[in-house]
Design an enzyme around this catalytic site. Sequence first.
Site, PDB file in Angstrom:
ATOM      1  N   ASP A 183     -40.471 -79.521 -10.585  1.00  0.00           N
ATOM      2  CA  ASP A 183     -39.321 -79.607 -11.567  1.00  0.00           C
ATOM      3  C   ASP A 183     -38.717 -78.848 -12.507  1.00  0.00           C
ATOM      4  OD1 ASP A 183     -36.287 -80.237 -11.756  1.00  0.00           O
ATOM      5  OD2 ASP A 183     -37.305 -82.563 -12.465  1.00  0.00           O
ATOM      6  N   HIS A 185     -35.349 -78.009 -13.593  1.00  0.00           N
ATOM      7  CA  HIS A 185     -34.144 -79.425 -13.732  1.00  0.00           C
ATOM      8  C   HIS A 185     -33.143 -78.460 -14.443  1.00  0.00           C
ATOM      9  CE1 HIS A 185     -33.746 -82.930 -16.876  1.00  0.00           C
ATOM     10  NE2 HIS A 185     -33.893 -83.755 -15.734  1.00  0.00           N
ATOM     11  N   GLU A 209     -38.084 -78.371  -7.434  1.00  0.00           N
ATOM     12  CA  GLU A 209     -37.543 -78.831  -7.549  1.00  0.00           C
ATOM     13  C   GLU A 209     -35.591 -78.253  -8.842  1.00  0.00           C
ATOM     14  OE1 GLU A 209     -35.601 -83.930  -9.280  1.00  0.00           O
ATOM     15  OE2 GLU A 209     -38.106 -83.169  -8.185  1.00  0.00           O
ATOM     16  N   GLU A 235     -30.508 -84.772  -6.265  1.00  0.00           N
ATOM     17  CA  GLU A 235     -30.244 -86.022  -8.302  1.00  0.00           C
ATOM     18  C   GLU A 235     -29.132 -85.766  -8.311  1.00  0.00           C
ATOM     19  OE1 GLU A 235     -31.895 -85.595 -11.324  1.00  0.00           O
ATOM     20  OE2 GLU A 235     -33.545 -84.234 -10.268  1.00  0.00           O
ATOM     21  N   ASP A 257     -29.860 -89.790  -4.739  1.00  0.00           N
ATOM     22  CA  ASP A 257     -30.735 -90.862  -5.861  1.00  0.00           C
ATOM     23  C   ASP A 257     -30.204 -92.285  -5.016  1.00  0.00           C
ATOM     24  OD1 ASP A 257     -30.978 -93.127  -8.198  1.00  0.00           O
ATOM     25  OD2 ASP A 257     -31.868 -91.272  -8.896  1.00  0.00           O
ATOM     26  N   HIS A 284     -35.034 -89.515  -5.265  1.00  0.00           N
ATOM     27  CA  HIS A 284     -34.838 -89.697  -6.320  1.00  0.00           C
ATOM     28  C   HIS A 284     -35.312 -90.944  -7.041  1.00  0.00           C
ATOM     29  CE1 HIS A 284     -33.174 -89.020 -10.343  1.00  0.00           C
ATOM     30  NE2 HIS A 284     -34.155 -87.663 -10.411  1.00  0.00           N
TER      31      HIS A 284
END
Length: 381
Positions: A183, A185, A209, A235, A257, A284
């Site tokens: 990830d 992020h 991700e 997400e 999500d 997610h």
Amino acid sequence: MKIVDVETFLVPPRWLFCRIQTDDGLVGWGEPLVEGQAESVRAAVHALAEVLIGSDPLRIEDNWQVMSRGGFYRGGPVLSSAVAGLDQALWDIAGKAYGLPVHALLGGHVRDRVPVYSWVGGDEPAELVDAIQEQVEAGFTAIKMNACGRMPAAATPRDLAGVAERAGIAREVLGPDRHLAIDFHGRVTAPTAHRLLPLLEEFQPLFVEEPVLPEHAHALPDLVKCSSIPIATGERLYSRSDFLPALQSGIAVAQPDLSHAGGISEVRRIAALAETFDVALAPHCPLGPISLAASLQVAFATPNFLIQEQSLGIHYNVDNDLLDYLVDPSVLTFVDGYAARPVGPGLGLTVDEAAVREADRRGHKWRAPLWRHIDGSFAEW
């Protein structure tokens, strides 16, 4: 049947639950939440409750349309998350009314068990080996880790090598028969991501991700082309229309999500849209038990599903963990890295209402960490 009451509960460690009750006593539970902004979502839920009170809970699609589009202004994380939790609760009520799990109402299950992965951090390499080994010993066959901590815009060769080093450590512990997801992020710039992705290819991640922030989605096509690693994102996307540009860019994995992207109703549509691009669904879910239960219901009924995130033992869960608010925690336990198909009606779990009400009296004020670079400027967390 009519909706007569909508309640919300701010429960530790950082979650928000909602409860919808009907005039014949049926109760549905949902998890509407923006992490760090639970109070804002709570206010939005109660504003939306004004249009739900008195309506038929089994008219899920009509209720979704009214909640999502009835206020003229629509979308965004707060409103979409409020709709998401209420939508989960409506599906929970529908399943209980018909005596069926939600996945049966969505067309029936297309698999008998669902693969799940665990999160192990990754900001600090010294902690990585033990954290991954613990998950392997618990039977998990897939883990996800952060690629890095704070990453400067002008990443040095040492910064880049550090990311590759952590990925190499993880791959060595996991071996060739388990999956590694990484990830970013949104912590790195597009040019840095372009340099990093080829360095990570040898470790064969299941996906990388959020290689860039969602507002920089225009950079995704070039990132897709620069590496063979499957790119995942979603997400912080909240609707079909949000996902369309990402799908057109060539991503391999969509990550809506269930507590952000309009709930079960909208994520089902996102999954169907993704399927037309040959893109897999990996919802997610670093959140609580209701969000995970809703995610699993979708997973069991979705042909292009890939793998499910879950938060058992995640570092956010201080004092309270994933199973603490359930009457029967066994419905969300994992065997050999898989979740079993839920057979109970609705979302398939029974919320411990007394525990939830007691937790709400304590509440929480969880906020995302505020990071800064060494020059004092804001850093993406």
